[in-house]
Design a protein around this motif. Structure first.
Motif, PDB file in Angstrom:
ATOM      1  N   TRP A  75       0.799  -1.226   0.000  1.00 26.74           N
ATOM      2  CA  TRP A  75       0.000   0.000   0.000  1.00 26.74           C
ATOM      3  C   TRP A  75       0.835   1.281   0.000  1.00 26.74           C
ATOM      4  CZ3 TRP A  75      -4.972   0.666  -1.186  1.00 26.74           C
ATOM      5  CH2 TRP A  75      -5.754  -0.493  -1.258  1.00 26.74           C
ATOM      6  N   ILE A  76       2.147   1.170  -0.050  1.00 30.43           N
ATOM      7  CA  ILE A  76       2.963   2.397  -0.042  1.00 30.43           C
ATOM      8  C   ILE A  76       2.604   3.272  -1.240  1.00 30.43           C
ATOM      9  CG2 ILE A  76       5.311   3.309  -0.363  1.00 30.43           C
ATOM     10  CD1 ILE A  76       6.337   1.034   1.374  1.00 30.43           C
ATOM     11  N   SER A  77       2.484   2.644  -2.413  1.00 28.14           N
ATOM     12  CA  SER A  77       2.248   3.439  -3.628  1.00 28.14           C
ATOM     13  C   SER A  77       0.838   4.033  -3.667  1.00 28.14           C
ATOM     14  CB  SER A  77       2.476   2.574  -4.872  1.00 28.14           C
ATOM     15  OG  SER A  77       1.504   1.539  -4.920  1.00 28.14           O
ATOM     16  N   ARG A  78      -0.098   3.450  -2.893  1.00 22.45           N
ATOM     17  CA  ARG A  78      -1.489   3.911  -2.962  1.00 22.45           C
ATOM     18  C   ARG A  78      -1.986   4.566  -1.680  1.00 22.45           C
ATOM     19  NH1 ARG A  78      -4.368  -1.478  -4.557  1.00 22.45           N
ATOM     20  NH2 ARG A  78      -2.697  -2.289  -3.234  1.00 22.45           N
ATOM     21  N   ALA A  79      -1.109   4.809  -0.733  1.00 24.23           N
ATOM     22  CA  ALA A  79      -1.546   5.419   0.536  1.00 24.23           C
ATOM     23  C   ALA A  79      -2.361   6.668   0.224  1.00 24.23           C
ATOM     24  CB  ALA A  79      -0.329   5.765   1.379  1.00 24.23           C
ATOM     25  N   PRO A  80      -3.483   6.869   0.936  1.00 22.71           N
ATOM     26  CA  PRO A  80      -4.433   7.896   0.509  1.00 22.71           C
ATOM     27  C   PRO A  80      -4.102   9.329   0.913  1.00 22.71           C
ATOM     28  CG  PRO A  80      -5.288   6.709   2.391  1.00 22.71           C
ATOM     29  CD  PRO A  80      -3.985   6.049   2.035  1.00 22.71           C
ATOM     30  N   SER A  81      -3.054   9.537   1.682  1.00 15.40           N
ATOM     31  CA  SER A  81      -2.596  10.907   1.943  1.00 15.40           C
ATOM     32  C   SER A  81      -1.081  10.867   2.064  1.00 15.40           C
ATOM     33  CB  SER A  81      -3.214  11.469   3.237  1.00 15.40           C
ATOM     34  OG  SER A  81      -2.593  10.885   4.367  1.00 15.40           O
ATOM     35  N   LEU A  82      -0.447  12.012   1.895  1.00 20.00           N
ATOM     36  CA  LEU A  82       1.017  12.026   1.941  1.00 20.00           C
ATOM     37  C   LEU A  82       1.513  11.722   3.350  1.00 20.00           C
ATOM     38  CD1 LEU A  82       1.938  14.995  -0.433  1.00 20.00           C
ATOM     39  CD2 LEU A  82       1.646  12.565  -0.963  1.00 20.00           C
ATOM     40  N   LYS A  83       0.743  12.175   4.345  1.00 20.55           N
ATOM     41  CA  LYS A  83       1.125  11.875   5.731  1.00 20.55           C
ATOM     42  C   LYS A  83       1.106  10.366   5.968  1.00 20.55           C
ATOM     43  CE  LYS A  83      -1.349  12.075  10.080  1.00 20.55           C
ATOM     44  NZ  LYS A  83      -2.481  12.703  10.794  1.00 20.55           N
ATOM     45  N   ARG A  84       0.034   9.711   5.525  1.00 21.51           N
ATOM     46  CA  ARG A  84      -0.051   8.254   5.709  1.00 21.51           C
ATOM     47  C   ARG A  84       1.032   7.532   4.909  1.00 21.51           C
ATOM     48  NH1 ARG A  84      -2.150   7.640  10.288  1.00 21.51           N
ATOM     49  NH2 ARG A  84      -4.110   8.744  10.532  1.00 21.51           N
ATOM     50  N   LYS A  85       1.340   8.080   3.742  1.00 21.06           N
ATOM     51  CA  LYS A  85       2.396   7.457   2.923  1.00 21.06           C
ATOM     52  C   LYS A  85       3.729   7.514   3.681  1.00 21.06           C
ATOM     53  CE  LYS A  85       2.516   8.423  -1.618  1.00 21.06           C
ATOM     54  NZ  LYS A  85       2.253   7.182  -2.377  1.00 21.06           N
ATOM     55  N   ALA A  86       4.013   8.668   4.276  1.00 22.08           N
ATOM     56  CA  ALA A  86       5.278   8.820   5.003  1.00 22.08           C
ATOM     57  C   ALA A  86       5.329   7.852   6.189  1.00 22.08           C
ATOM     58  CB  ALA A  86       5.441  10.261   5.489  1.00 22.08           C
ATOM     59  N   ILE A  87       4.240   7.772   6.921  1.00 21.12           N
ATOM     60  CA  ILE A  87       4.226   6.900   8.104  1.00 21.12           C
ATOM     61  C   ILE A  87       4.381   5.437   7.691  1.00 21.12           C
ATOM     62  CG2 ILE A  87       2.785   6.040   9.988  1.00 21.12           C
ATOM     63  CD1 ILE A  87       1.553   8.899  10.105  1.00 21.12           C
ATOM     64  N   TRP A 138      -7.080  -0.705   2.262  1.00 26.73           N
ATOM     65  CA  TRP A 138      -6.271   0.229   3.040  1.00 26.73           C
ATOM     66  C   TRP A 138      -6.467   0.000   4.545  1.00 26.73           C
ATOM     67  CZ3 TRP A 138      -2.231   3.114   3.533  1.00 26.73           C
ATOM     68  CH2 TRP A 138      -2.165   4.038   4.580  1.00 26.73           C
ATOM     69  N   LEU A 192     -10.738   5.976  10.095  1.00 31.80           N
ATOM     70  CA  LEU A 192     -11.681   5.304   9.196  1.00 31.80           C
ATOM     71  C   LEU A 192     -13.032   5.102   9.876  1.00 31.80           C
ATOM     72  CD1 LEU A 192      -9.441   2.520   7.570  1.00 31.80           C
ATOM     73  CD2 LEU A 192     -10.273   4.615   6.477  1.00 31.80           C
TER      74      LEU A 192
ATOM     75  N   GLN B  67       7.824   8.609  -4.998  1.00 31.45           N
ATOM     76  CA  GLN B  67       6.855   7.553  -5.354  1.00 31.45           C
ATOM     77  C   GLN B  67       7.573   6.410  -6.081  1.00 31.45           C
ATOM     78  OE1 GLN B  67       3.686   7.262  -4.599  1.00 31.45           O
ATOM     79  NE2 GLN B  67       2.813   5.833  -6.086  1.00 31.45           N
ATOM     80  N   LEU B  90      11.766   8.732   1.804  1.00 36.08           N
ATOM     81  CA  LEU B  90      11.123   9.465   2.901  1.00 36.08           C
ATOM     82  C   LEU B  90      11.574  10.919   2.957  1.00 36.08           C
ATOM     83  CD1 LEU B  90      11.104   7.161   6.047  1.00 36.08           C
ATOM     84  CD2 LEU B  90       9.190   8.519   5.178  1.00 36.08           C
ATOM     85  N   LEU B  93       9.889  12.735   0.182  1.00 27.48           N
ATOM     86  CA  LEU B  93       8.476  12.947   0.483  1.00 27.48           C
ATOM     87  C   LEU B  93       8.324  14.111   1.466  1.00 27.48           C
ATOM     88  CD1 LEU B  93       5.595  12.038   0.063  1.00 27.48           C
ATOM     89  CD2 LEU B  93       5.948  10.238   1.767  1.00 27.48           C
ATOM     90  N   ARG B  97       6.214  17.439   0.685  1.00 30.95           N
ATOM     91  CA  ARG B  97       5.115  17.925   1.528  1.00 30.95           C
ATOM     92  C   ARG B  97       5.308  19.401   1.881  1.00 30.95           C
ATOM     93  NH1 ARG B  97       4.041  14.127   6.445  1.00 30.95           N
ATOM     94  NH2 ARG B  97       2.174  15.431   6.559  1.00 30.95           N
ATOM     95  N   ASP B 112      -2.395  17.438   0.038  1.00 32.88           N
ATOM     96  CA  ASP B 112      -3.101  16.288  -0.534  1.00 32.88           C
ATOM     97  C   ASP B 112      -3.990  16.689  -1.714  1.00 32.88           C
ATOM     98  OD1 ASP B 112      -1.910  14.442   1.133  1.00 32.88           O
ATOM     99  OD2 ASP B 112      -3.479  14.563   2.653  1.00 32.88           O
ATOM    100  N   TYR B 116      -3.175  14.535  -4.936  1.00 35.11           N
ATOM    101  CA  TYR B 116      -4.153  13.503  -5.310  1.00 35.11           C
ATOM    102  C   TYR B 116      -5.222  13.972  -6.283  1.00 35.11           C
ATOM    103  CZ  TYR B 116      -2.042  10.638  -1.719  1.00 35.11           C
ATOM    104  OH  TYR B 116      -1.143   9.894  -0.996  1.00 35.11           O
TER     105      TYR B 116
END
Lengths: 334, 297
Positions: A75-87, A138, A192, B67, B90, B93, B97, B112, B116
């Motif tokens: 799910w790294i490539s599809r994480a739904p926000s940049l914050k979630r992607k970073a985490i 997700w 969620l 990405q 990281l 990214l 941001r 975002d 997105y």
């Protein structure tokens, strides 16, 4: 959580040629150290079986971290926000780090990383079966953090006091990061659960899917766990499978309430008399299926690891050749 | 076993709250607060349209490269590289941001919203960053060009008259120095390792080198941002100096990889014209967010 050793080992040099009297003395000293809750260190004498058990357990744990990168890496490539992607990226990267510490701890017992890698990609070594489940949504990033990392923490916190020094110390660092991961998972689910109806449903569906496999992570019931008693005597393991499972459920219940999500067990309730949780019977046939290699993603996990390893061979060879040439140049210069 | 009795929900929530104060490595968990991240910058600063357009270009470069690199995590040639490439992804990214957040202040959009909810033609990254990972040598060649350029760029940008851009650049330049070192070390190892690794490194340089010139092209935006943004062409000398030194140490001359019939790509990313690789990549990156309009995560 795995119950059999699939590894072969040669006797380590230190203990190979000593007479019976010496061995009895060493054994007595070892027993005294364990009895006194002292740590066993790499250079200390230790019984072969203790060494083998540790190598099996630590390398399985390392493999679990490495294979465990895949379901979340998905799910790294599809994480739904940049914050979630970073985490998420940081989390999966932490798992690689955990794998590295653990391989290092196992290496102090006389096995090489190459050997362990080989055992993994040829399916001769085990890893935690939980990673043989796929991650289609997700919300699985939340459920894995909350339930799978949560169960791992319950299993692992006592290991910080494991009698073997390098293992215990690696676990201290790992547990710190794992508790951060669990909190992140909880946060994902909370977001969620309190989000749109679709997001809430996604969270509940994922918790429904992961709850039972997470409970199975503690291994078979105590009366059916063959290796547990010896490991407890050696103080590698400090609590029984069922004790840890109870402790875990005790953590989950109030957290599920905060999340506004339901745990998928209609029979789950606190039994005041037994001072324990009553719960439905676990379906061990599924656990045994996955353990036997017939889980949904067993083949995929190994293929992914083997492909990465084999496709990277030319890079590792290049690095080794380059280092060798550099060293030769330095020898000439010296 | 005395500590496994049910605990009340409020206590659990409070415990999580208390722990949330922890910090973890180099990842900022909460909404990006520029003032906290970057000393000397005003968190409430609003970018002008031109500054936003400029920040968007750099933010897109960093986002798209990040990405790409994220793919390697769990697939690298060795565990140390899973970690190193993950670290670089990281860092990038983080830069993305900061830059997208700042770019968004001009139009009231969040990082975002920009990542997105823009379509391919609205992205402003250069072609280099969109190029596929290829084999490890391609990733290294792309990284070498990117980090060498970014090092020059962020060094110059840290002197910007725009305090926010200067602060972002000052933070980024330290991280990019590590990215460049990583790419240089691997370039040397691959070029000087085995015959196979050298062959692959030269193929990778041949494939990626055509996307270099686009990074150094000036346009009207730079005319309007004198003092705020360095002219891309002004970064070329510094880039060439480092580039030549690396190739010399690796024992590579340009004719080893520059094909006489393949020149520098005209690119076009700064104006929304992209290589075929960006579209599918964005489709994957944006799919979940776009399935849930208005949701928070």
């Amino acid at each position: 959580m795995e119950t059999e050793s699939t590894m072969t080992l040669t006797a380590p040099d230190a203990s190979a040629r000593i007479d019976a009297e010496q061995e009895a003395e060493l054994q007595a000293r070892f027993d005294a150290l364990i009895e006194a809750d002292q740590r066993i260190e790499p250079r200390d004498w230790m019984p072969d079986a203790y060494r083998k058990t540790l190598i099996r357990q630590i390398s399985q744990h390392a493999h679990s971290e490495i294979i465990g990168m895949q379901p979340e890496g998905n799910w790294i490539s599809r994480a739904p926000s940049l914050k979630r992607k970073a985490i998420l990226m940081a989390k999966v990267q932490d798992e690689a780090g955990h794998g590295l510490y653990l391989y290092s701890a196992a290496q102090t017992l006389g096995i090489s990383r190459d050997e362990m890698t080989e055992q993994l990609i040829t399916s001769r070594a085990r890893y935690s079966s939980i990673f043989n489940y796929p991650t289609p949504t997700w919300a699985d990033m939340g459920a894995i953090g909350w339930l799978v990392d949560g169960a791992a923490i319950c299993n692992q916190v006592p290991l910080c006091r494991a009698s073997y020094g390098p293992y215990g110390r690696a676990m201290v660092r790992i547990c710190k990061e794992e508790s951060f991961h669990q909190r992140q998972g909880f946060e994902i689910l909370l977001e969620l659960s309190q989000g749109t109806p679709e997001q809430h449903a996604m969270a509940q569906e994922s918790v429904d899917r992961w709850y039972w496999p997470a409970l199975m992570m503690f291994g078979p019931p105590d009366d059916e766990s063959p290796n547990s008693a010896q490991s407890m005597a050696w103080k590698i393991k400090r609590f029984s499978n069922d004790e840890l499972r109870q402790r875990f459920v005790g953590m989950l219940v109030p957290q599920a309430e905060v999340l506004g999500l339901t745990l998928p067990d209609p029979n789950l309730r606190w039994n005041e008399e037994r001072q324990a949780w009553d719960m439905s019977e676990i379906d061990w046939t599924e656990f045994n299926e996955v353990l036997a290699g017939r889980g949904p993603a067993n083949a995929q996990r190994i293929q992914h690891r083997r492909d990465a390893h084999e496709e990277g061979a030319w890079v590792r060879e290049a690095a080794a050749a380059y280092a060798e040439k550099q060293a030769a140049r330095e020898r000439v210069a010296a | 076993m005395s500590d496994i009795k049910p605990r009340d929900a409020a206590a659990v929530a409070a415990a999580y709250e208390a722990e949330a104060a922890d910090v973890h490595g180099d990842v900022s968990v909460d909404e990006l607060a520029l003032s906290a991240e970057l000393t000397g910058a005003d968190a409430s600063a609003t970018a002008s349209d031109d500054v936003a357009a400029y920040a968007l270009r750099l933010g897109d470069d960093a986002l798209i490269l990040s990405q790409r690199l994220g793919w390697w995590i769990s697939r690298a040639p060795e565990l140390e590289e899973d970690m190193a490439l993950g670290n670089i992804a990281l860092d990038l990214l983080g830069h993305a941001r900061s830059l997208l957040h700042y770019a968004g202040t001009a139009s009231g959009r969040s990082e975002d919203d920009l990542a997105y909810w823009r379509d391919e033609h609205e992205f402003r990254c250069a072609w280099l960053f969109e190029q596929p990972n290829g084999d490890f040598a391609h990733t290294i060649a792309r990284g070498l060009i990117a980090a060498t350029w970014m090092q020059e760029l962020y060094t110059a940008l840290s002197q910007s008259t725009d305090a926010t851009l200067a602060a972002i650049a000052a933070k980024a330049v330290k991280e990019v120095a590590y990215h460049r070192d990583h790419a240089v070390q691997w370039t040397l190892r691959l070029a000087g390792g085995t015959d196979e690794s050298r062959r692959r490194m030269l193929v990778a340089l041949a494939d990626l080198w055509p996307y270099t010139d686009e990074l150094f092209r000036d346009d009207a935006l730079h005319d309007r941002l004198e003092g705020v943004a360095p002219r891309p062409s002004s970064l070329r000398a510094g880039f060439d100096e480092v580039w030549d030194a690396v190739l010399a140490e690796a024992g590579i001359v340009e004719s080893d990889f520059v094909h006489p019939r393949i020149g520098q790509s005209s690119g076009g990313g700064r104006h929304g014209n992209h290589s075929t690789h960006l579209g599918p990549m964005l489709a994957e990156m944006q799919v979940l967010a776009r399935r849930h309009p208005g949701a928070t995560w």
